[in-house]
Design a protein around this motif. Structure first.
Motif, mmCIF file in Angstrom:
data_model
loop_
_atom_site.group_PDB
_atom_site.id
_atom_site.type_symbol
_atom_site.label_atom_id
_atom_site.label_comp_id
_atom_site.label_asym_id
_atom_site.label_seq_id
_atom_site.Cartn_x
_atom_site.Cartn_y
_atom_site.Cartn_z
ATOM 1 N N VAL A 99 -47.264 -25.379 -43.997
ATOM 2 C CA VAL A 99 -47.769 -24.205 -43.287
ATOM 3 C C VAL A 99 -46.609 -23.460 -42.654
ATOM 4 O O VAL A 99 -45.530 -24.022 -42.423
ATOM 5 N N GLY A 100 -46.820 -22.172 -42.383
ATOM 6 C CA GLY A 100 -45.777 -21.353 -41.781
ATOM 7 C C GLY A 100 -46.351 -20.425 -40.738
ATOM 8 O O GLY A 100 -47.548 -20.118 -40.735
ATOM 9 N N ALA A 101 -45.500 -19.993 -39.828
ATOM 10 C CA ALA A 101 -45.901 -19.035 -38.788
ATOM 11 C C ALA A 101 -44.685 -18.238 -38.356
ATOM 12 O O ALA A 101 -43.553 -18.741 -38.364
ATOM 13 N N THR A 102 -44.931 -16.990 -37.988
ATOM 14 C CA THR A 102 -43.920 -16.189 -37.298
ATOM 15 C C THR A 102 -44.473 -15.834 -35.928
ATOM 16 O O THR A 102 -45.615 -15.362 -35.816
ATOM 17 N N LEU A 103 -43.681 -16.102 -34.899
ATOM 18 C CA LEU A 103 -44.116 -15.889 -33.519
ATOM 19 C C LEU A 103 -43.135 -14.999 -32.790
ATOM 20 O O LEU A 103 -41.910 -15.169 -32.902
ATOM 21 N N LYS A 104 -43.665 -14.052 -32.038
ATOM 22 C CA LYS A 104 -42.844 -13.280 -31.114
ATOM 23 C C LYS A 104 -42.545 -14.129 -29.880
ATOM 24 O O LYS A 104 -43.306 -15.039 -29.529
ATOM 25 N N ALA A 105 -41.437 -13.834 -29.213
ATOM 26 C CA ALA A 105 -41.085 -14.566 -27.992
ATOM 27 C C ALA A 105 -42.262 -14.550 -27.022
ATOM 28 O O ALA A 105 -42.851 -13.497 -26.751
ATOM 29 N N GLY A 106 -42.626 -15.743 -26.543
ATOM 30 C CA GLY A 106 -43.741 -15.872 -25.601
ATOM 31 C C GLY A 106 -45.063 -16.193 -26.252
ATOM 32 O O GLY A 106 -45.998 -16.631 -25.571
ATOM 33 N N GLU A 107 -45.197 -15.985 -27.569
ATOM 34 C CA GLU A 107 -46.447 -16.303 -28.257
ATOM 35 C C GLU A 107 -46.589 -17.809 -28.465
ATOM 36 O O GLU A 107 -45.598 -18.527 -28.634
ATOM 37 N N THR A 108 -47.834 -18.276 -28.481
ATOM 38 C CA THR A 108 -48.154 -19.677 -28.725
ATOM 39 C C THR A 108 -49.103 -19.785 -29.906
ATOM 40 O O THR A 108 -50.022 -18.983 -30.056
#
Length: 232
Positions: free
Chosen positions: A166-175
């Motif tokens: 699985v993969g994810a891209t997160l912005k700073a502060g996102e959970t």
């Protein structure tokens, strides 16, 4: 439980055209404490120079997933499959009873990949190859299944293992959360950025070996791109 494996602690070798780092024992690198993580057998962090690559070589009885981080990789095999997989996209090769393939960086720029090997649930079977685009924006803020051995994971590339990539891209502060279950093992690597799991900081290209957790809760310290294997 989370076992942090900093990038600087990984094995590997620089061959000039290929700078390879190994999260688990591979080729000339061996560490009795890092031979596998459940059915996850290999996680290589490869940097491939332009116009170079891996000449034809065989595999069998292994699920091989390639996540392209930068550049592109071009595949060709003895079954007649050809394809170019670029940054953000994924290719899967189920080696089955045996396949011979080559992988080259035919680009003018450096290519960086994660190559992941998972032990299949059953040996044998007809070998196959496939690739699919997974635009990074499509898995922003949440985990998205890229490859899976579970029939209900619609849209994922199929593998012959009781596992998911699985993969994810997160912005700073996102959970983002991934429900794994205490009977499973997770191995997580940020491709870029830095994240926190249960108060533990994991930097880009570090490995986090995860066990005995029902839910993996990841918070981005910086803008981050994450790849996670959920294996038996």
């Amino acid at each position: 439980m989370i076992d942090l494996r900093p990038y600087d602690s990984l094995g590997g070798a620089n061959h000039g055209w290929l700078d390879a780092k190994h999260h688990f024992s591979f080729a000339g690198y061996h560490d009795d404490a890092r031979t596998n993580w459940g059915d996850l057998r290999v996680w290589n962090d490869d940097t491939i120079a332009p116009k170079t690559g891996f000449p034809p070589h065989p595999h069998r009885d292994m699920e091989i997933i390639t996540y392209v981080r930068e550049g592109a990789i071009s595949h060709q095999d003895n079954l007649g499959n050809k394809g170019r997989t670029e940054a953000g996209d994924v290719q899967v090769m189920s080696a089955g009873t045996g396949i011979q393939h080559s992988e080259y960086n035919l680009e003018e720029v450096t290519t960086r990949i994660f190559q992941i090997w998972i032990i299949p649930t059953k040996t044998g079977g007809t070998p196959h190859w496939g690739a699919k685009p997974f635009p990074r924006g499509a898995h922003g803020g949440q985990f998205v299944v890229l490859a899976s051995g579970f029939a209900n994971d619609n849209g994922a590339l199929p593998i012959r293992a009781e596992a998911r990539v699985v993969g994810a891209t997160l912005k700073a502060g996102e959970t983002a959360e991934y429900r794994i279950g205490k009977d499973r093992r997770g191995y997580l690597v940020p491709a870029v950025g830095a994240i926190e799991i249960d108060g533990l900081r994991v930097n880009a290209r570090d490995g986090a070996a995860i066990s005995d957790l029902n839910v993996i809760r990841v918070t981005a310290i910086e803008d981050s791109e994450i790849v996670l294997v959920d294996a038996a």
